[in-house]
Design an enzyme around this catalytic site. Structure first.
Site, PDB file in Angstrom:
ATOM      1  N   PRO A  33      -7.822   4.794  14.327  1.00 58.47           N
ATOM      2  CA  PRO A  33      -6.632   5.105  13.519  1.00 58.47           C
ATOM      3  C   PRO A  33      -5.595   3.998  13.610  1.00 58.47           C
ATOM      4  CG  PRO A  33      -6.495   6.245  15.607  1.00 58.47           C
ATOM      5  CD  PRO A  33      -7.833   5.554  15.594  1.00 58.47           C
TER       6      PRO A  33
ATOM      7  N   CYS B  84      12.875 -14.857  -4.825  1.00 57.77           N
ATOM      8  CA  CYS B  84      12.889 -15.280  -6.234  1.00 57.77           C
ATOM      9  C   CYS B  84      11.631 -14.862  -6.973  1.00 57.77           C
ATOM     10  CB  CYS B  84      13.092 -16.777  -6.289  1.00 57.77           C
ATOM     11  SG  CYS B  84      14.614 -17.212  -5.475  1.00 57.77           S
TER      12      CYS B  84
END
Ligand code: LLP
Length: 432
Positions: free
Chosen positions: A275, A349
């Site tokens: 997990p 950006c």
């Protein structure tokens, strides 16, 4: 379940520690992990398998911070690794080699050598060529490599395509129908010891049925292998159990465990679980500050929509940009009144740089602190220096204690190791 809640003063806290105070001390963006949540999740998961011999090997790719790994190794956990880098970090966080399993389609020779030298529990092998390489490397080192084949059961996990791994079109594993041939080949090699079977079908699964399908197929293969006299003693069912980000209703670890245990009932094997997300996902948040707000006309031209420009970006938390994932966003302090529609975006950006899109949120202002929830899994571990942004600090809280478990990077860290090519070095002025 997690230990992030609003206290009587209206402050969002991690355990007993206000996130605002953490932001004040370390700056933002900062990842904050709750030790109590991590430990609780591990215990619930581990206890769920109590009926059968098992090892919980935390899949450290989800969050590779040493203090997170050590939380689990202190509780008896092992580690699922996918690289030599992860091996080194797992060992330095206290992982026992005999509780380390090594998965991944592209293991390099030095990585195989290092894992053999350390004596890990097993290699989960994903191709015939990898088996050949492991046999050759182990031969040179006069060792026998413990191996299980990662089988691809061709089961649709019904999750995001980028995180589905158990379909036959995926690059992972050996198709379950071909696996027998490769097991027979491996069993004849002097430097390979066949010890198990492995399978992992994908991540953020919110339904039990794909797990059940895969487990049924793996069980049939294990029965066939045992019938041929192969000493299968480890069955690794991978990871993948989903968590709640928004309105998902994933099975409880207990339900998942019952289904898995049932599928392998009657076998004399140790189960290996890998997990990742379910242990760490809801144990971490990313705290960020609003830098600017900017209204624009809403797309229907009838109202206004906002951009909340925050100081965390896709380099800090890639999941929304990469998978369109939902992360809840909560105020760290008092919640401003009212509601607006907004995108929460970072300074990078790219228009793909967002943490949330078209959300109904309070009218936040510059200086407000926000908590991006459920960011403990695949948050910091997938972060980068894109736009030359130093990576965030990481903090762990336990009760009323709070410690930095990874310093914020500096601008210097961002260019560490870089050098100017000699042919670009500043020219000396020509002599007269
Ligand atoms: N075992 C193997 C072989 C894996 O490849 C993975 C995850 C796991 C275990 C752990 O799976 P988990 O329990 O965490 O679902 N970056 C994506 C998730 C990628 C999962 C990769 N493999 C995300 O942010 O959703």
């Amino acid at each position: 379940m997690h230990h992030f809640a609003v206290n009587r003063q209206g402050q969002l806290c991690c355990e007993d520690f206000p996130l605002r105070e953490i932001a004040r001390r370390t700056g933002t963006p900062v990842y904050v992990y709750s030790h109590a949540t991590l430990a609780h999740h591990f215990k619930v998961f581990d206890d769920a398998f109590a009926a059968i011999p098992h090892i919980v090997c935390y899949s450290m790719k989800a969050n590779s911070n040493g203090s997170v790994i050590r939380t689990f190794t202190n509780l008896g956990g092992g580690v699922d690794i996918v690289s030599g880098g992860e091996l080194a970090r797992a060992l330095s966080a206290g992982a026992k080699p005999k509780k380390i399993v090594y998965s991944g389609v592209g293991k390099k020779v030095w990585e195989i050598e290092e894992a053999l030298r350390r004596g890990i529990l097993m290699f989960n092998v994903e191709s015939r060529e990898e088996l050949e390489t492991i046999d050759a490397v182990a031969g040179r080192m006069r060792k026998r490599a413990p191996v299980s084949i990662r089988v691809n059961p061709d089961v649709d996990p019904k999750t995001h395509p980028y995180i589905s791994t158990g379909l036959k079109k995926n690059k992972f594993g050996i198709h379950i129908r071909q696996a027998m041939k490769d097991y027979e080949w491996a069993a004849r090699r002097r430097h390979i010891e066949v010890v198990g079977v492995d399978c992992h079908i994908g991540s953020q699964l919110t339904d039990l049925s794909p797990f059940l399908d895969a487990a049924g197929r793996v069980r049939r293969l294990v029965d066939q292998l045992l019938a041929k006299g192969m000493p299968i003693r480890l069955v690794d069912v991978g990871g993948g159990l989903g968590i709640r980000y928004n309105d998902e209703l994933p099975p409880h670890p207990k339900e998942y465990a019952n289904a898995v245990v049932n599928a392998f009932r009657g076998l004399d094997v140790t189960l290996v679980l890998e997990p990742g997300r379910v242990l760490v996902g809801n144990a971490g948040v990313l705290v960020t500050e609003v830098l600017y707000t900017k209204p624009i006309p809403s797309p229907d031209g009838k109202g206004r929509k906002y951009f909340f420009i925050v100081d965390a970006a896709m380099n800090d938390l890639a999941r929304p940009s990469l998978y369109g994932s939902y992360h809840a966003i909560l105020p760290v302090g008092k919640c401003p009144r009212g509601r607006v529609t907004a995108d929460v975006v970072g300074p990078i950006c790219e228009s793909g740089d967002f943490l949330a899109k078209d959300r109904t949120l309070p009218p936040y202002k510059a200086g407000d602190l926000l908590a991006v929830m459920s960011a403990g899994a695949y948050g910091f571990s997938m972060s980068s220096n894109y736009n030359s942004r130093p990576r965030a600090a990481e903090v762990m809280v336990s009760g009323d204690r709070c410690e930095v478990v990874r310093e914020r990077e500096t601008a210097r860290d961002v260019s560490r190791g870089e050098r100017t090519a000699s042919f670009l070095a500043a020219k000396r002025p020509a002599r007269k």
